[in-house]
Design a protein around this motif. Sequence first.
Motif, PDB file in Angstrom:
ATOM      1  N   ALA A  46      45.486  38.049  51.305  1.00 16.84           N
ATOM      2  CA  ALA A  46      45.981  37.251  50.175  1.00 16.84           C
ATOM      3  C   ALA A  46      46.089  35.645  50.872  1.00 16.84           C
ATOM      4  O   ALA A  46      45.180  35.316  49.609  1.00 16.84           O
ATOM      5  N   VAL A  47      46.261  35.416  51.606  1.00 14.56           N
ATOM      6  CA  VAL A  47      47.168  34.058  51.625  1.00 14.56           C
ATOM      7  C   VAL A  47      46.137  33.215  52.749  1.00 14.56           C
ATOM      8  O   VAL A  47      45.392  32.858  52.448  1.00 14.56           O
ATOM      9  N   ALA A  48      45.138  34.340  53.289  1.00 12.57           N
ATOM     10  CA  ALA A  48      43.533  33.867  53.888  1.00 12.57           C
ATOM     11  C   ALA A  48      43.119  33.500  52.858  1.00 12.57           C
ATOM     12  O   ALA A  48      42.014  32.820  52.877  1.00 12.57           O
ATOM     13  N   THR A  49      42.764  34.551  51.844  1.00 15.59           N
ATOM     14  CA  THR A  49      41.712  34.249  50.639  1.00 15.59           C
ATOM     15  C   THR A  49      42.063  33.302  50.272  1.00 15.59           C
ATOM     16  O   THR A  49      41.479  32.388  49.172  1.00 15.59           O
ATOM     17  N   TYR A  50      43.362  33.205  49.827  1.00 14.31           N
ATOM     18  CA  TYR A  50      43.302  31.851  49.002  1.00 14.31           C
ATOM     19  C   TYR A  50      43.925  30.579  49.336  1.00 14.31           C
ATOM     20  O   TYR A  50      42.837  29.367  48.941  1.00 14.31           O
ATOM     21  N   LEU A  51      43.335  30.537  50.749  1.00 12.94           N
ATOM     22  CA  LEU A  51      42.918  29.230  52.140  1.00 12.94           C
ATOM     23  C   LEU A  51      41.428  29.132  51.552  1.00 12.94           C
ATOM     24  O   LEU A  51      40.650  27.700  51.166  1.00 12.94           O
ATOM     25  N   LEU A  52      40.664  30.197  51.686  1.00 16.03           N
ATOM     26  CA  LEU A  52      38.939  30.059  51.919  1.00 16.03           C
ATOM     27  C   LEU A  52      38.561  30.364  51.050  1.00 16.03           C
ATOM     28  O   LEU A  52      37.597  29.771  50.733  1.00 16.03           O
ATOM     29  N   GLY A  53      39.239  30.749  49.605  1.00 16.89           N
ATOM     30  CA  GLY A  53      38.518  31.363  48.592  1.00 16.89           C
ATOM     31  C   GLY A  53      37.280  32.579  48.592  1.00 16.89           C
ATOM     32  O   GLY A  53      37.464  33.212  49.310  1.00 16.89           O
ATOM     33  N   GLY A  54      37.355  32.875  47.213  1.00 17.05           N
ATOM     34  CA  GLY A  54      36.952  34.218  46.863  1.00 17.05           C
ATOM     35  C   GLY A  54      36.987  34.765  45.301  1.00 17.05           C
ATOM     36  O   GLY A  54      36.984  33.574  44.752  1.00 17.05           O
ATOM     37  N   PRO A  64      38.236  27.936  47.329  1.00 17.50           N
ATOM     38  CA  PRO A  64      38.363  27.116  48.669  1.00 17.50           C
ATOM     39  C   PRO A  64      39.368  25.982  49.033  1.00 17.50           C
ATOM     40  O   PRO A  64      39.156  25.034  48.401  1.00 17.50           O
ATOM     41  N   LYS A  65      40.787  25.985  50.012  1.00 22.58           N
ATOM     42  CA  LYS A  65      41.546  24.851  50.079  1.00 22.58           C
ATOM     43  C   LYS A  65      41.151  24.315  51.113  1.00 22.58           C
ATOM     44  O   LYS A  65      41.446  22.968  51.730  1.00 22.58           O
ATOM     45  N   VAL A 242      34.406  16.982  50.943  1.00 21.80           N
ATOM     46  CA  VAL A 242      34.553  15.644  50.676  1.00 21.80           C
ATOM     47  C   VAL A 242      34.451  15.385  48.574  1.00 21.80           C
ATOM     48  O   VAL A 242      34.576  15.574  47.807  1.00 21.80           O
ATOM     49  N   SER A 243      33.209  16.321  48.451  1.00 18.74           N
ATOM     50  CA  SER A 243      32.769  16.684  47.000  1.00 18.74           C
ATOM     51  C   SER A 243      33.818  17.511  45.981  1.00 18.74           C
ATOM     52  O   SER A 243      34.397  16.994  44.873  1.00 18.74           O
ATOM     53  N   ARG A 244      34.597  18.619  46.816  1.00 14.85           N
ATOM     54  CA  ARG A 244      35.106  19.374  46.037  1.00 14.85           C
ATOM     55  C   ARG A 244      36.949  18.219  45.906  1.00 14.85           C
ATOM     56  O   ARG A 244      37.232  18.318  44.826  1.00 14.85           O
ATOM     57  N   ARG A 245      37.135  17.457  46.901  1.00 13.46           N
ATOM     58  CA  ARG A 245      38.901  16.598  46.806  1.00 13.46           C
ATOM     59  C   ARG A 245      38.437  15.951  45.956  1.00 13.46           C
ATOM     60  O   ARG A 245      39.164  15.754  44.994  1.00 13.46           O
TER      61      ARG A 245
END
Length: 368
Positions: A46-54, A64-65, A242-245
């Motif tokens: 779940a930690v990896a999913t939080y960082l990478l998105g899903g 995605p972070k 860049v777009s996301r941030r």
Amino acid sequence: MSETTATDGAQALRPHAEDAFAHELKALAAADDRPRPARWRLSPWAVATYLLGGTLPDGTVITPKYVGPRRLVEVAVTTLATDRALLLLGVPGTAKTWVSEHLAAAVSGDSTLLVQGTAGTPEESVRYGWNYAELLAHGPRREALVPSPLMRAMSEGMTARVEELTRIPADVQDSLITVLSEKTLPVPELGQEVQAVRGFNVIATANDRDRGVNELSSALRRRFNTVVLPLPATPGAEVDIVSRRVDQIGRSLDLPAAPDGAAEIRRVVTVFRELRDGVTTDGRTRLKSPSGTLSTAEAISVVTNGLALAAHFGDGVLRPGDVAAGILGAVVRDPAADRVVWQEYLETVVRERDGWKDFYRACREVSA
């Protein structure tokens, strides 16, 4: 989750990760049925999913972070589940601090146990300090001790963060060795020690451009598992980051969304990548590189500033003139050498590129 002090209900300008993405963390915790290490809020998956998105089974979208190799994130998360500390290494602008904060938020629900490394960071910031009024009144005792973020993390089984580790003086760095190897922090004044409880770990970041500043000793480096965060591999990946941030920062600052901003974002990323790599995108022209890093973080800053210009002094549409000054400031750090590099790039590449005439004129105007 950390507490945020606000005045008259005003929102924090830059909320901590666990506050800004609280709904995602809550949804992940509810859907997470996998084993969790001691005192972790989420499982490693779940930690990896939080960082990478899903997308979760209930339809919740996890943004995605971090945009990068999945394996790097998996190795970083797995390291925190062991007794090894994690060192995130990379050039400026590779999201080391961003990843560190979000890892701590997902694992411990609190990203604020932070030691900020500088040339003046004292040993008390890593170990502990004293309330001198209490110390003078009653002498050394536990009530007079002021715990560092690291000591608090050890006592509570949390994740501590150490930013810019190589900026910290070598003798202060070495105070980490006992903590990381023995998982204990002696307090000789009291004849006591603080032992780390399960769940404790450390995430440190370091800039590999700082080699020679305060290099890590081999003894300290052995206590870390090092994960090198690379620059974005492709132009598309960097444009996406860049777009996301920019979108996140723009919403936090109440800037209107730019309807045609994508073209200028791609242009900024192209300029940064070409000057950073020393070659044009088509590989035909070799270029001189300026002294600055031209990182993704700087591209985000240039576009965000351009959006503010478009919103407050333009028609709300992001145009070449809105980003030209920001690019000039990012590229020309050394007024003598970098200005020559920039002028040569303008005349040999930008001037001849189809569809870039407006950008060329805007850059010439601010460079005059």
